[in-house]
Scaffold this active site. Sequence first.
Site, PDB file in Angstrom:
ATOM      1  N   SER A  28     -12.431  -4.026   1.670  1.00  0.00           N
ATOM      2  CA  SER A  28     -12.168  -5.373   2.167  1.00  0.00           C
ATOM      3  C   SER A  28     -13.453  -6.031   2.653  1.00  0.00           C
ATOM      4  CB  SER A  28     -11.165  -5.296   3.320  1.00  0.00           C
ATOM      5  OG  SER A  28     -10.899  -6.568   3.838  1.00  0.00           O
TER       6      SER A  28
ATOM      7  N   LYS B 202       0.823  -1.215   0.000  1.00  0.00           N
ATOM      8  CA  LYS B 202       0.000   0.000   0.000  1.00  0.00           C
ATOM      9  C   LYS B 202       0.858   1.267   0.000  1.00  0.00           C
ATOM     10  CE  LYS B 202      -3.950  -2.012  -0.228  1.00  0.00           C
ATOM     11  NZ  LYS B 202      -4.631  -2.089  -1.541  1.00  0.00           N
TER      12      LYS B 202
ATOM     13  N   HIS C 211      -8.293   1.565  -6.730  1.00  0.00           N
ATOM     14  CA  HIS C 211      -8.278   0.432  -5.794  1.00  0.00           C
ATOM     15  C   HIS C 211      -9.382  -0.513  -6.255  1.00  0.00           C
ATOM     16  CE1 HIS C 211      -8.805  -1.211  -1.460  1.00  0.00           C
ATOM     17  NE2 HIS C 211      -7.877  -1.877  -2.103  1.00  0.00           N
TER      18      HIS C 211
ATOM     19  N   ARG D 201      -4.551 -13.718   5.544  1.00  0.00           N
ATOM     20  CA  ARG D 201      -4.230 -13.376   4.158  1.00  0.00           C
ATOM     21  C   ARG D 201      -3.352 -14.432   3.506  1.00  0.00           C
ATOM     22  NH1 ARG D 201      -6.397  -8.623   1.552  1.00  0.00           N
ATOM     23  NH2 ARG D 201      -7.195  -7.310   3.236  1.00  0.00           N
TER      24      ARG D 201
ATOM     25  N   ASP E  61      -6.394  -6.075  -7.186  1.00  0.00           N
ATOM     26  CA  ASP E  61      -6.417  -5.027  -6.171  1.00  0.00           C
ATOM     27  C   ASP E  61      -6.089  -3.609  -6.646  1.00  0.00           C
ATOM     28  OD1 ASP E  61      -6.878  -4.422  -3.416  1.00  0.00           O
ATOM     29  OD2 ASP E  61      -4.731  -4.225  -3.110  1.00  0.00           O
TER      30      ASP E  61
ATOM     31  N   LYS F 289     -14.321  -8.286  -3.735  1.00  0.00           N
ATOM     32  CA  LYS F 289     -13.558  -7.784  -4.884  1.00  0.00           C
ATOM     33  C   LYS F 289     -12.664  -8.863  -5.499  1.00  0.00           C
ATOM     34  CE  LYS F 289     -10.828  -4.493  -3.656  1.00  0.00           C
ATOM     35  NZ  LYS F 289      -9.450  -4.992  -3.685  1.00  0.00           N
TER      36      LYS F 289
END
Length: 565
Positions: free
Chosen positions: A266, A228, A248, A350, A285, A270
């Site tokens: 989140s 990020k 994004h 993740r 992303d 997506k």
Amino acid sequence: MWISKIQLCIINTNTVFIFDLNLKQNMKTTGNVPDFDNLSDLGLLNIGTAHWNLSSEILSEITIKNEMGKISSSGAISVQTGKFTGRSPKDRFIVKDEITSKTVWWGDVNIPFGKDKFDALHAKVVKYLEKKEVYVRDVYACSLESFQLNIRAINEYPWSNHFVSNMFNEVKKDKIKSFIPEWNIINAPGFLADPKVDGTRKSNFSIIDFSKKIILIGGTGYTGEIKKGIFSVLNYILPHKKNTLSMHCSANLGKDGDTAIFFGLSGTGKTTLSADPNRFLIGDDEHGWSEDTVFNFEGGCYAKCIDLNKEKEPEIWGAIKKGAILENVVFKENSNEVDFEDCSITENTRVSYPLEFIENIAKGAKGNNIKNIFLLTADAFGVLPPISKLNKGQAMFHFISGYTAKVAGTEEGITEPVVTFSACFGAPFLPLHPTKYAEMLGEKIESSNVNVWLINTGWTKGPYGTGERMKLSHTRSMINAALNNDLEEVKYIKHPIFGLMMPASCPNVPEKTLNPKMTWEDKNAYDQNAIFLAKQFNENFENYKEYASSEILNAAPLRFVDLES
């Protein structure tokens, strides 16, 4: 190796590097080292050993050998990121100087940091890394060559460097020797700042210096801060300097060459919805939209894997293999098999993996012919339609709003649904004012004649706690119908409070599901919840009202509702 007294100047189109190698340097190196090694330029003169561009296999072996991770039954390594299992937006700063003072959108999102404080903290991190082993990787962002951003990452941990390898685009071996970075990331999770001395809020920090082109990260092992950080850099460079919209979002490509874009925070789906076996994945992303091309910034995917299962998300499930990195997952008792339902460490479990781990990949990680945009939200109040078609003004309004809802368990202290707005579906990463990105999106919608849809992947038949989550199969059917032009000729009904156009029918979806009010037993309770949420939208938009056009303002909800009746 000993370096003799010499002065070197290397110039490229963006940066001039001048460094005085008047000091003796004795640094052990391994791996594929470029001719231009700028570690000394970054102050890193006394590193113990610098491991350059090691393979993911070797980095995994080092991680296991150093007892920093474990091998899961699928072959992926599993690591714990420590105290931080997610980003810390309040500890992300931008150096305020001649470049940024009048261009950055300063406030709660972009917190200013002094130049002198940055230099002092940088020197302390450099001192901390003395005599240590570090892992250096040369990569680039942006799959479209004309936008390529060369990056050098210096990581304290091997698995952090492995993450960089997974998430960015690898430089070909024959190009490494001549590689010159434009941006550098110095990542030291073990270094803790002293807030009273260093000017940080806490011991962790992520600081971007646009003049020195350095991202300095310390006190946190969460790898999302790395990706990020670069995303924030691109969100400044592309719209501000190259007239290209940064987004994004995820994106995929149909077999007929049509491109679809998926915006969403989140937990809205997506990554899941863009990983469609019948379409080619461009990326999950971060993307740019140039004049006529959508292109991926990254070379990998960073997917949430809480409650992951093979049946619902086969593409992501299949990508969790040797070379992938699992973060903060828990193994089943007495085994190395991941329990994807276990959220005892975090809800934000993740997995990172290279883009090629997904079978259906778009060639070149790019696509033209943009036909559909989907704005995803997980409405926990059960108010918004599961699918609705937006005009340009509504698209810009909902894009700036960036709505979803947090539910119980997602964060400490949350016991009931909480309205959440994140401008442009990515406020923490926007150095410029949100209206800049919204205006660019509006221009793209108009010039490309693209369809824009609002998709609610959240609750139906009532709010969180009494209703139920929208079926993934129904959401996929609605998106497929939009992609296949099956909703062009159907009848539409206008939502009385939000003004959204809801299709009255959709293949493979019960008609009652399409109108949210019809799924509620208590219709009056639905109206009250809808009015409450609409007011939240309008209250949030007061932050942007001053800069918004009449077209955007006219798209706000409650414009035609008599609240007294």
